[in-house]
Design an enzyme around this catalytic site. Structure first.
Site, PDB file in Angstrom:
ATOM      1  N   LYS A  35       0.854  -1.201   0.000  1.00 53.62           N
ATOM      2  CA  LYS A  35       0.000   0.000   0.000  1.00 53.62           C
ATOM      3  C   LYS A  35       0.885   1.245   0.000  1.00 53.62           C
ATOM      4  CE  LYS A  35      -0.362  -0.203   5.035  1.00 53.62           C
ATOM      5  NZ  LYS A  35      -1.209  -0.672   6.157  1.00 53.62           N
ATOM      6  N   TYR A 256      18.230  29.023   9.749  1.00 50.31           N
ATOM      7  CA  TYR A 256      17.078  29.833  10.153  1.00 50.31           C
ATOM      8  C   TYR A 256      16.878  29.777  11.662  1.00 50.31           C
ATOM      9  CZ  TYR A 256      15.504  30.234   5.289  1.00 50.31           C
ATOM     10  OH  TYR A 256      15.410  30.526   3.960  1.00 50.31           O
TER      11      TYR A 256
END
Ligand SMILES: *Cc1c(COP(=O)(O)O)cnc(C)c1O
Length: 365
Positions: A35, A256
């Site tokens: 899946k 950042y």
């Protein structure tokens, strides 16, 4: 030159892991669960490594068509069954076995016109409370199915909520056995964690094991156990290169938010991999990473296209050096995806399923 990031799918590792599932299964047949596009590996790419399975389990009908298109003529099981009545037409046409977990799916079968009677897996909700008939309703559902001409064979299944953890499977396994003990038909109970941890009890492996995550080289019970413990191999490598280095002096910050601040003079490398490639942004400083096969750690925040790594243990590293984000590195070094997932507060499943669309993927032996 394209951006140096790349994912590799390891055919031999898939085959090895499938063989491990088979060894755990004690004679039971093995579904390779594919899946979510084979847990992000790609059904077509993973197929060669997994074709030794007894069947493929998935839940998207389009994915079932893709498995048939690869020439697979053996069993395919739809783990969530039909979503609407006309899905049964495709089940008839492609000979798909399907889960029946609620009353409406029996109604649809009863109204379905087919020359080809179906094999169904009747699912019991043994405590997870996701899909399946309650223990009190299971037997009535079985009898309803049993008189339908559209149904050729009824198998029985359930799914464990805690096969990977302390709670274990005994209550659910006992509930399943109590309700189904005198019903005929094959049984399927175990996912990877149950197969690895609980299949010493043969009734747990039963007739079919549903092996998902272990096929892809992730330990379902990490950090209690790792892939080395279970003798599994990474089926996916995510690798890139350093595209720059920086020399830091004490007090310099990285990335950042300046979340990392150098306490000493140090060299860092900038790898061409970021969250847009599927690398988790929630990994903080200290997430393991390999540079030239040497284990080191990330520093600062992960940005969209880049992340920074400490080069202290790899003084020879420079722009162009190979960086392994997870999987197999040079010199036989291995960085299990589970370690990176753990650092991000998630599980290997999520990382492999979320490999970025922009990452080129190659299948290797
Ligand atoms: C996904 C799934 C599996 C496979 O689980 P793993 O933990 O990946 O082995 C088995 N059974 C069902 C019903 C599933 O949905």
């Amino acid at each position: 030159m394209p951006r140096p990031i790349q994912a590799l799918i390891h055919t031999r590792a898939l085959a090895h892991n499938l063989a491990r599932a088979r060894a755990c299964a004690r004679g039971a047949r093995v579904w390779a669960v594919v899946k979510a596009d084979a847990y992000g590996h790609g059904i077509e790419r993973a197929f060669e490594g997994l074709r030794g399975a007894d069947g493929f389990a998935l839940l998207d009908l389009a994915e079932a068509e893709r498995v048939r298109a690869l020439g697979w003529r053996g069993p395919i099981l739809l783990l969530e069954g039909a979503f609407e009545p006309r899905d049964l037409e495709l089940c008839s046409r492609l000979k798909l076995w399907h889960v029946v977990h609620r009353e409406a799916q029996i109604d649809w079968l009863a109204a379905h016109k087919t020359h080809q009677a179906h094999r169904v897996f009747l699912k019991m909700n043994s405590g997870m409370n996701r899909l399946g008939f309650k223990p009190t309703a299971l037997r009535a559902a079985w009898h309803r199915l049993n008189v339908l001409p559209q149904v050729e064979e009824i198998s029985l299944m359930t799914h464990f909520s805690d096969a990977d953890g302390a709670r274990g499977i005994s209550e659910q396994a006992a509930a399943f056995a109590a309700v189904t003990h005198d019903l005929p038909g094959e049984r399927s109970l175990s996912n990877s964690a149950a197969a690895l941890r609980h299949c010493a009890a043969a009734a747990v492996c039963a007739d079919w094991v549903r092996a998902g995550i272990m096929c892809y080289g992730s330990a379902p019970d990490f950090p209690e156990n790792d892939i080395m413990h279970w003798d599994l191999r990474p089926a996916m490598t995510l690798r890139s290169q350093l595209i720059a280095t920086q020399d830091l002096v004490p007090g310099d910050t990285v990335g950042y938010g300046s979340t990392y601040s150098a306490e000493r003079s140090m060299r860092i490398g900038i790898a061409a991999c970021g969250y847009a490639d599927g690398y988790p942004r929630h990994c903080g400083t200290g997430t393991p990473v390999l540079v030239e096969g040497v284990r080191t750690a990330t520093v600062g925040r992960v940005s969209m296209d880049m992340l920074a790594v400490d080069l202290t243990p790899v003084p020879s590293a420079q722009a162009g050096s190979e960086v392994t984000l997870w999987g197999c590195g040079p010199h036989d070094a291995v960085l299990p995806i589970d370690e990176v997932a753990h650092a991000a507060g998630t599980i290997g499943y999520e990382l492999m399923c979320a490999l970025g669309r922009r990452v080129p993927v190659d299948v290797v032996d």
